[in-house]
Design a protein around this motif. Structure first.
Motif, mmCIF file in Angstrom:
data_model
loop_
_atom_site.group_PDB
_atom_site.id
_atom_site.type_symbol
_atom_site.label_atom_id
_atom_site.label_comp_id
_atom_site.label_asym_id
_atom_site.label_seq_id
_atom_site.Cartn_x
_atom_site.Cartn_y
_atom_site.Cartn_z
ATOM 1 N N VAL A 1 11.179 8.962 -2.516
ATOM 2 C CA VAL A 1 10.392 8.902 -1.364
ATOM 3 C C VAL A 1 8.904 8.965 -1.502
ATOM 4 O O VAL A 1 8.287 9.561 -2.471
ATOM 5 C CB VAL A 1 10.893 9.942 -0.293
ATOM 6 C CG1 VAL A 1 12.345 9.704 0.220
ATOM 7 C CG2 VAL A 1 10.661 11.200 -0.850
ATOM 8 N N VAL A 2 8.213 8.122 -0.749
ATOM 9 C CA VAL A 2 6.651 8.146 -0.902
ATOM 10 C C VAL A 2 5.985 9.347 -0.614
ATOM 11 O O VAL A 2 4.900 9.718 -1.202
ATOM 12 C CB VAL A 2 6.098 6.896 -0.119
ATOM 13 C CG1 VAL A 2 6.665 5.653 -0.483
ATOM 14 C CG2 VAL A 2 6.279 7.300 1.607
ATOM 15 N N ARG B 1 -1.691 1.575 -7.052
ATOM 16 C CA ARG B 1 -0.585 0.868 -7.522
ATOM 17 C C ARG B 1 0.670 1.820 -7.432
ATOM 18 O O ARG B 1 0.632 2.903 -8.083
ATOM 19 C CB ARG B 1 -0.768 0.236 -8.887
ATOM 20 C CG ARG B 1 -1.706 -0.736 -8.975
ATOM 21 C CD ARG B 1 -1.922 -1.505 -10.283
ATOM 22 N NE ARG B 1 -2.056 -0.427 -11.183
ATOM 23 C CZ ARG B 1 -2.214 -1.188 -12.690
ATOM 24 N NH1 ARG B 1 -2.439 -2.308 -12.786
ATOM 25 N NH2 ARG B 1 -2.320 -0.070 -13.677
ATOM 26 N N LEU B 2 1.893 1.089 -7.047
ATOM 27 C CA LEU B 2 3.165 1.925 -7.107
ATOM 28 C C LEU B 2 3.907 0.956 -7.942
ATOM 29 O O LEU B 2 4.185 -0.246 -7.635
ATOM 30 C CB LEU B 2 3.657 2.041 -5.867
ATOM 31 C CG LEU B 2 5.187 2.556 -5.821
ATOM 32 C CD1 LEU B 2 5.269 3.967 -6.383
ATOM 33 C CD2 LEU B 2 5.746 2.668 -4.615
ATOM 34 N N PHE B 3 4.630 1.603 -9.134
ATOM 35 C CA PHE B 3 5.442 0.926 -9.919
ATOM 36 C C PHE B 3 6.894 1.345 -9.720
ATOM 37 O O PHE B 3 6.974 2.664 -10.049
ATOM 38 C CB PHE B 3 4.907 1.200 -11.530
ATOM 39 C CG PHE B 3 3.662 0.190 -11.759
ATOM 40 C CD1 PHE B 3 3.816 -0.866 -12.747
ATOM 41 C CD2 PHE B 3 2.772 0.856 -11.702
ATOM 42 C CE1 PHE B 3 2.787 -1.432 -12.972
ATOM 43 C CE2 PHE B 3 1.356 0.369 -12.201
ATOM 44 C CZ PHE B 3 1.308 -0.708 -12.756
ATOM 45 N N MET B 4 7.711 0.564 -9.584
ATOM 46 C CA MET B 4 9.237 0.682 -9.178
ATOM 47 C C MET B 4 9.915 0.073 -10.436
ATOM 48 O O MET B 4 10.066 -0.992 -10.559
ATOM 49 C CB MET B 4 9.752 0.022 -7.942
ATOM 50 C CG MET B 4 8.766 0.603 -6.551
ATOM 51 S SD MET B 4 9.344 -0.410 -5.291
ATOM 52 C CE MET B 4 8.274 0.316 -3.837
ATOM 53 N N ASP C 1 9.722 -1.141 4.162
ATOM 54 C CA ASP C 1 9.095 -0.259 4.884
ATOM 55 C C ASP C 1 7.698 -0.268 5.036
ATOM 56 O O ASP C 1 6.973 -0.182 4.172
ATOM 57 C CB ASP C 1 9.596 1.269 4.414
ATOM 58 C CG ASP C 1 9.384 2.236 5.528
ATOM 59 O OD1 ASP C 1 8.442 2.466 6.141
ATOM 60 O OD2 ASP C 1 10.407 3.027 5.893
ATOM 61 N N PRO C 2 7.301 -0.222 6.251
ATOM 62 C CA PRO C 2 5.748 -0.408 6.288
ATOM 63 C C PRO C 2 4.911 0.768 5.831
ATOM 64 O O PRO C 2 3.902 0.586 5.298
ATOM 65 C CB PRO C 2 5.461 -0.418 7.995
ATOM 66 C CG PRO C 2 6.683 -0.949 8.443
ATOM 67 C CD PRO C 2 7.876 -0.461 7.799
ATOM 68 N N LYS D 1 0.531 3.472 2.141
ATOM 69 C CA LYS D 1 0.024 4.357 1.124
ATOM 70 C C LYS D 1 -0.278 3.661 -0.331
ATOM 71 O O LYS D 1 -1.090 4.314 -0.814
ATOM 72 C CB LYS D 1 1.529 5.128 0.527
ATOM 73 C CG LYS D 1 0.909 6.625 0.291
ATOM 74 C CD LYS D 1 1.935 7.642 0.077
ATOM 75 C CE LYS D 1 1.693 9.117 -0.311
ATOM 76 N NZ LYS D 1 2.456 10.188 0.002
ATOM 77 N N PHE D 2 0.095 2.555 -0.483
ATOM 78 C CA PHE D 2 -0.137 1.881 -1.874
ATOM 79 C C PHE D 2 -0.770 0.281 -1.323
ATOM 80 O O PHE D 2 -0.332 -0.213 -0.607
ATOM 81 C CB PHE D 2 1.028 1.794 -2.715
ATOM 82 C CG PHE D 2 1.528 3.133 -2.774
ATOM 83 C CD1 PHE D 2 0.950 3.896 -3.945
ATOM 84 C CD2 PHE D 2 2.672 3.536 -2.210
ATOM 85 C CE1 PHE D 2 1.606 5.201 -3.967
ATOM 86 C CE2 PHE D 2 3.315 4.912 -2.406
ATOM 87 C CZ PHE D 2 2.566 5.690 -3.740
#
Length: 275
Positions: A119-120, A128-131, A147-148, A153-154
């Motif tokens: 979860v954020v 940057r968010l790496f998934m 999800d907005p 957040k990123f």
């Protein structure tokens, strides 16, 4: 691929066993088979269910006096009116051997609590968010990408998805392709989401495990991006046991620290599906 039509209440089939106490009993509204190993399905959403995008629930079938439950990430975002799941098919699995046979109108049971680390709010803000995902480990990221709150957040989202064969990548490809036309988040996603696929068995444009591609530098050169840096980046990890271990070690070697809801930090790992 095989997609079932939308749910019609006349198609509901009778239950084999009574619904256990203190669980939700929801109806299958659609099923889509991608390969002989992977399928997705959607069910009705309980009005009282609240969850964070990226969390998982325990689901089962009303096919025994004591049903078997397994953890499944909710692939739909927290705002969706239905619940989507992405599942592997295991011929002798105590749940998936039967779950893969579900049809529109069937009943799926679900425990009432959701939880999970992906979860954020378990990460501190960054650019940057790496998934990082393998197989059905892409499911929580399907939720987060729609999800907005994720885009608040990123600035940039990089989704990696590694599977054995090309056909197993289709779920993620369709997911990302549909983002910009999504009426709720389309404007937020434009130019901000990158999908990085690879296969480990069937020949494809990009072969190899994600850790090898990152370690060799090919990952960065393919995308034309700077290397992972805990000052600017955050990482979420979901998939096979070996991938979790390897990416966790890689992240820690680069100075990333594992976070949680109580202590947000720079990377999180979902371990609920391992073992």
């Amino acid at each position: 691929m095989n997609t079932t039509p939308a749910f019609n209440t006349a198609e509901a089939r009778p239950l084999q066993f009574p619904i256990p106490a203190n669980v939700y009993a929801e109806t299958v509204v659609s099923v889509k088979h991608y390969t002989d190993r992977l399928f997705s399905f959607r069910i009705t959403r309980p009005q009282s269910l609240r969850f964070r995008s990226g969390e998982f629930v325990m689901i089962g079938l009303p096919n025994a006096e004591k049903p078997v439950y397994r953890a499944y990430s909710v692939a739909s975002p927290a705002w969706d009116e239905e619940l989507e799941f992405f599942s592997i098919k295991v011929p002798d699995g105590p749940l998936t051997s039967e779950l893969q046979k579900i049809q529109v109108g069937d009943t799926v049971i679900m425990r009432q609590k959701s939880t999970g680390t992906l979860v954020v709010d378990a990460l501190t803000p960054a650019k940057r968010l790496f998934m990082i995902s393998t197989g059905t480990g892409i499911a929580p990221f399907a939720s987060l990408l729609r999800d907005p709150d994720t885009y608040e957040k990123f600035d940039q989202l990089i989704l990696t998805h590694t599977c054995r064969d090309n056909a197993e990548l289709i779920y993620g490809q369709e997911l990302v392709a549909a983002l910009e036309s999504d009426p709720l988040i389309g404007e937020l996603t434009a130019g901000r989401v990158t999908l990085y696929n690879s296969t480990t068995r069937e020949d494809s444009a990009r072969m190899g495990r994600i850790t090898a591609l990152i370690g060799s530098g090919k990952f960065y050169s393919d995308l034309g991006i700077e290397k992972l840096d805990p000052e600017t980046d955050r990482i979420m990890i979901c998939g096979s046991m070996h991938m979790l271990k390897d990416v966790k070690e890689l992240a820690e070697s680069l100075g990333f620290q594992e976070g949680s809801l109580s202590h947000p930090a720079s990377f999180v790992v979902e371990r609920a599906f391992v073992g």
